[in-house]
Design a protein around this motif. Structure first.
Motif, PDB file in Angstrom:
ATOM      1  N   UNK A  86       0.833  -1.197   0.000  1.00 41.13           N
ATOM      2  CA  UNK A  86       0.000   0.000   0.000  1.00 41.13           C
ATOM      3  C   UNK A  86       0.873   1.255   0.000  1.00 41.13           C
ATOM      4  N   UNK A  87       2.019   1.164   0.661  1.00 41.38           N
ATOM      5  CA  UNK A  87       2.942   2.308   0.694  1.00 41.38           C
ATOM      6  C   UNK A  87       3.498   2.595  -0.694  1.00 41.38           C
ATOM      7  N   UNK A  88       3.875   1.528  -1.411  1.00 37.91           N
ATOM      8  CA  UNK A  88       4.424   1.694  -2.759  1.00 37.91           C
ATOM      9  C   UNK A  88       3.376   2.275  -3.704  1.00 37.91           C
ATOM     10  N   UNK A  89       2.132   1.822  -3.573  1.00 40.97           N
ATOM     11  CA  UNK A  89       1.066   2.339  -4.432  1.00 40.97           C
ATOM     12  C   UNK A  89       0.811   3.813  -4.144  1.00 40.97           C
ATOM     13  N   UNK A  90       0.744   4.162  -2.860  1.00 40.10           N
ATOM     14  CA  UNK A  90       0.499   5.557  -2.487  1.00 40.10           C
ATOM     15  C   UNK A  90       1.630   6.457  -2.989  1.00 40.10           C
ATOM     16  N   UNK A  91       2.863   5.979  -2.872  1.00 42.67           N
ATOM     17  CA  UNK A  91       4.010   6.766  -3.329  1.00 42.67           C
ATOM     18  C   UNK A  91       3.979   6.939  -4.845  1.00 42.67           C
ATOM     19  N   UNK A  92       3.674   5.854  -5.562  1.00 40.62           N
ATOM     20  CA  UNK A  92       3.639   5.922  -7.020  1.00 40.62           C
ATOM     21  C   UNK A  92       2.569   6.870  -7.527  1.00 40.62           C
ATOM     22  N   UNK A  93       1.439   6.934  -6.819  1.00 39.87           N
ATOM     23  CA  UNK A  93       0.331   7.806  -7.230  1.00 39.87           C
ATOM     24  C   UNK A  93       0.435   9.200  -6.619  1.00 39.87           C
ATOM     25  N   UNK A  94       1.412   9.380  -5.714  1.00 42.26           N
ATOM     26  CA  UNK A  94       1.616  10.658  -5.018  1.00 42.26           C
ATOM     27  C   UNK A  94       0.379  11.055  -4.221  1.00 42.26           C
ATOM     28  N   UNK A  95      -0.140  10.061  -3.482  1.00 39.74           N
ATOM     29  CA  UNK A  95      -1.256  10.302  -2.568  1.00 39.74           C
ATOM     30  C   UNK A  95      -0.901   9.668  -1.228  1.00 39.74           C
ATOM     31  N   UNK A  96      -1.779   9.820  -0.250  1.00 43.71           N
ATOM     32  CA  UNK A  96      -1.530   9.239   1.068  1.00 43.71           C
ATOM     33  C   UNK A  96      -2.076   7.818   1.144  1.00 43.71           C
TER      34      UNK A  96
END
Length: 334
Positions: A86-96
């Protein structure tokens, strides 16, 4: 809304004027015509199942700005982006991370782990083999004849396919193919290449400048070199998606072609290069997937193009009939 009824005829041919052979199967189903959708009603039909990608696309207008940003990232990198943490997805999308949690809950999942389970299940569906499909259908087979089971599945597929087609996009794709300034090409995979050939055979009657691109890669360069920006490629690709189709679509897009893709609910990777994409339901009680819903889309596309170009098409067809008569191609009635 204009209710009406029509007969869906499966596996039949006309036996005599005004009647059908007694052994043939006929199913009567209700139809509802609306300005936006044509829906075919099938008794006891469950609600149309949507893949996660379809749910993302359908709900994007109701999302917050951050959720839309996340959804766009997921769709652009689907399904790979959702297979990491979930952290990698949030970082890739530039969201929390909380934005990720809120979005997956809006999609109907209890949390990110549940969401990933759904993604993995869909990936497995994409790659399922004919043997696995047979084993799945063979378990718990209802006590009805295969004709009825198969016909029921086909009707459900047709209903679900028509229900989720965007009419504006369908009309736009037909308009591209009707534009005489554009050349039209078609291609497909090992099974779906027959659909491409069927499309080209009929489209050659409707308009000039239509070509079939072989599924053999050594035939691609001569076809691709003739493509110019604005030409149209109709591509077919259903599971298990073929590298040849993806590669050809990529190369056609690089040439500036407008790609129209007909695929299945799990969506071919070639969709990343398509301007228009239409998904057809394909599951039936068999080791093989059904192409009936795809055939309906193809024939409807051809009918739409014919309607848009009828003045030119009529002249072309009359001349073609003269040539067939001169060549004595068809048998004459006695």
């Amino acid at each position: 809304m204009l209710p009406c009824r029509f007969l869906v005829l499966l596996g039949t041919r006309l036996h005599r004027a005004g009647g059908f052979c007694q052994d043939h199967f006929i199913s009567e189903i209700p139809v509802t015509i609306s300005p936006k959708r044509l829906t075919v009603g099938v008794p006891d039909l469950a609600a149309v199942h949507k893949t996660i990608e379809e749910r993302l696309r359908a709900g994007i207008d109701a999302m917050t700005r951050a959720e839309r940003q996340l959804a766009s990232h997921l769709l652009h990198h689907y399904p790979v982006a959702a297979l990491g943490s979930i952290t990698a997805l949030a970082k890739g999308a530039e969201v929390s991370s909380p934005t990720v949690v809120r979005l997956v809950q809006k999609l109907g999942f209890s949390g990110y782990t549940d969401f990933q389970g759904g993604i993995r299940s869909e990936v497995e569906e994409r790659l399922i083999s004919p043997l696995a499909k047979h084993d799945r259908w063979a378990g718990g087979v209802p006590d009805t004849h295969i004709l009825n089971r198969f016909a029921d599945a086909v009707l459900r597929n047709l209903h679900a396919t028509l229900a989720q087609i965007d009419h504006a996009e369908f009309d736009a794709a037909a308009a591209l193919m009707a534009d005489s300034a554009r050349k039209v090409y078609a291609t497909g995979g090992r099974i779906t290449h027959a659909m491409a050939e069927y499309f080209v055979t009929h489209m050659k009657v409707i308009r000039p400048g239509v070509s079939l691109i072989s599924d053999m890669s050594n035939a691609w360069p001569p076809a691709l070199i003739e493509m110019v920006p604005g030409d149209v490629l109709l591509a077919f690709d259903i599971r298990r998606y073929e590298n040849n189709v993806l590669q050809l679509v990529e190369m056609a897009a690089e040439q500036g072609a407008e790609v129209v893709l007909i695929t299945d609910p799990w969506v071919s990777p070639a969709a990343a290069h398509a301007r228009y994409r239409f998904s057809a339901q394909i599951e039936v009680p068999s080791a093989w997937d059904s192409t009936v819903a795809i055939q309906v889309l193809v024939e409807t596309l051809m009918a739409a193009v014919q309607s848009l170009t009828w003045q030119q098409t009529e002249t072309r067809m009359k001349r073609l009939e003269e040539l067939y008569a001169r060549a004595r191609f068809f048998r004459r009635a006695k």
